[in-house]
Design an enzyme around this catalytic site. Structure first.
Site, short mmCIF file in Angstrom:
data_model
loop_
_atom_site.label_atom_id
_atom_site.label_comp_id
_atom_site.label_asym_id
_atom_site.label_seq_id
_atom_site.Cartn_x
_atom_site.Cartn_y
_atom_site.Cartn_z
N CYS A 7 0.86 -1.19 0.00
CA CYS A 7 0.00 0.00 0.00
C CYS A 7 0.90 1.24 0.00
O CYS A 7 2.05 1.15 -0.43
CB CYS A 7 -0.98 -0.02 1.18
SG CYS A 7 -0.22 0.05 2.81
N ASN A 10 2.33 1.47 4.35
CA ASN A 10 2.64 0.20 5.01
C ASN A 10 2.33 0.25 6.51
O ASN A 10 3.02 -0.39 7.32
CB ASN A 10 4.10 -0.23 4.76
CG ASN A 10 4.40 -1.68 5.15
OD1 ASN A 10 5.52 -2.02 5.51
ND2 ASN A 10 3.42 -2.54 5.08
N CYS A 12 -1.37 0.75 7.41
CA CYS A 12 -2.81 0.47 7.55
C CYS A 12 -3.25 -0.75 6.74
O CYS A 12 -3.45 -1.83 7.29
CB CYS A 12 -3.66 1.69 7.15
SG CYS A 12 -3.36 3.16 8.16
N ARG A 13 -3.40 -0.58 5.42
CA ARG A 13 -3.97 -1.65 4.60
C ARG A 13 -3.07 -2.86 4.43
O ARG A 13 -3.50 -4.00 4.70
CB ARG A 13 -4.37 -1.10 3.22
CG ARG A 13 -5.51 -0.11 3.27
CD ARG A 13 -5.64 0.67 1.99
NE ARG A 13 -4.48 1.56 1.80
CZ ARG A 13 -4.27 2.30 0.73
NH1 ARG A 13 -5.12 2.25 -0.28
NH2 ARG A 13 -3.21 3.08 0.67
N SER A 14 -1.84 -2.65 3.97
CA SER A 14 -1.01 -3.82 3.68
C SER A 14 -0.58 -4.61 4.92
O SER A 14 -0.47 -5.84 4.83
CB SER A 14 0.19 -3.46 2.79
OG SER A 14 1.06 -2.55 3.40
N ASP A 124 -8.30 3.83 1.40
CA ASP A 124 -7.31 4.17 2.41
C ASP A 124 -8.04 4.67 3.66
O ASP A 124 -8.71 5.71 3.61
CB ASP A 124 -6.39 5.27 1.85
CG ASP A 124 -5.22 5.54 2.76
OD1 ASP A 124 -5.26 5.10 3.93
OD2 ASP A 124 -4.26 6.18 2.31
#
Ligand code: 4NP
Length: 153
Positions: A7, A10, A12-14, A124
């Site tokens: 993401c 690095n 939150c999402r990934s 995001d």
């Protein structure tokens, strides 16, 4: 099999995708390597966002010890599949590639999991606390589908 989730930050999402995928892979007893990285370098060395840690924890997944790192060119050689959380991440990864073979490893995460998925980008959640839970659930569902595809069953 070596899988990299990517993401922007690095944090939150990934990292959520990494934690979920590692959890599912371990449940299946597969010896796969799962990692994550960001296309941006602002948070290098940091733990995931506290909201991402709390959301994952609520679902029984501990991502508190992960550390943010930046995507590098070497990742093309080190991983079999590189999954981008959104189309900006995808374009930033592709911009660093030097061959078709490298580009072939890169896919949009949601699209790879389900070509019919209604959206192609994982939102995001950084600016909106309330998004962490639905984003976690979207990532978890996609990870499940992706794993079925990659494991060939
Ligand atoms: P992520 O979220 O890409 O899901 O880790 C973000 C985290 C930090 C920033 C942007 C997005 N930031 O601008 O610092």
């Amino acid at each position: 099999m070596k899988i990299l989730m990517v993401c922007l930050g690095n944090i939150c999402r990934s990292p959520m995708a990494e934690g979920i995928m590692r959890h599912l892979v371990e449940e299946k007893g597969l010896d796969w390597e799962i990692d994550s990285a960001g296309t941006g370098g602002w948070h290098i060395g940091e733990a995931p966002d506290p909201r991402a840690i709390a959301t994952a924890k609520k679902h029984g997944i501990d991502i508190s010890r992960l550390q943010a790192r930046k995507f590098t060119y070497r990742d093309f050689g080190n991983f079999d599949h590189i999954f981008a959380m959104d189309s900006t991440n995808y374009a930033d990864i592709i911009a660093l590639s030097e061959s078709e073979q490298e580009r072939d490893k890169v896919q949009l995460f949601l699209e790879a999991a389900d070509p019919n998925h209604p959206t192609k980008n994982v939102t995001d959640p950084w600016f909106e606390d309330r998004l962490f839970e639905p984003v976690f659930q979207e990532i978890r569902e996609a990870c499940g589908k992706l794993l079925e595809k990659l494991a060939g069953n």
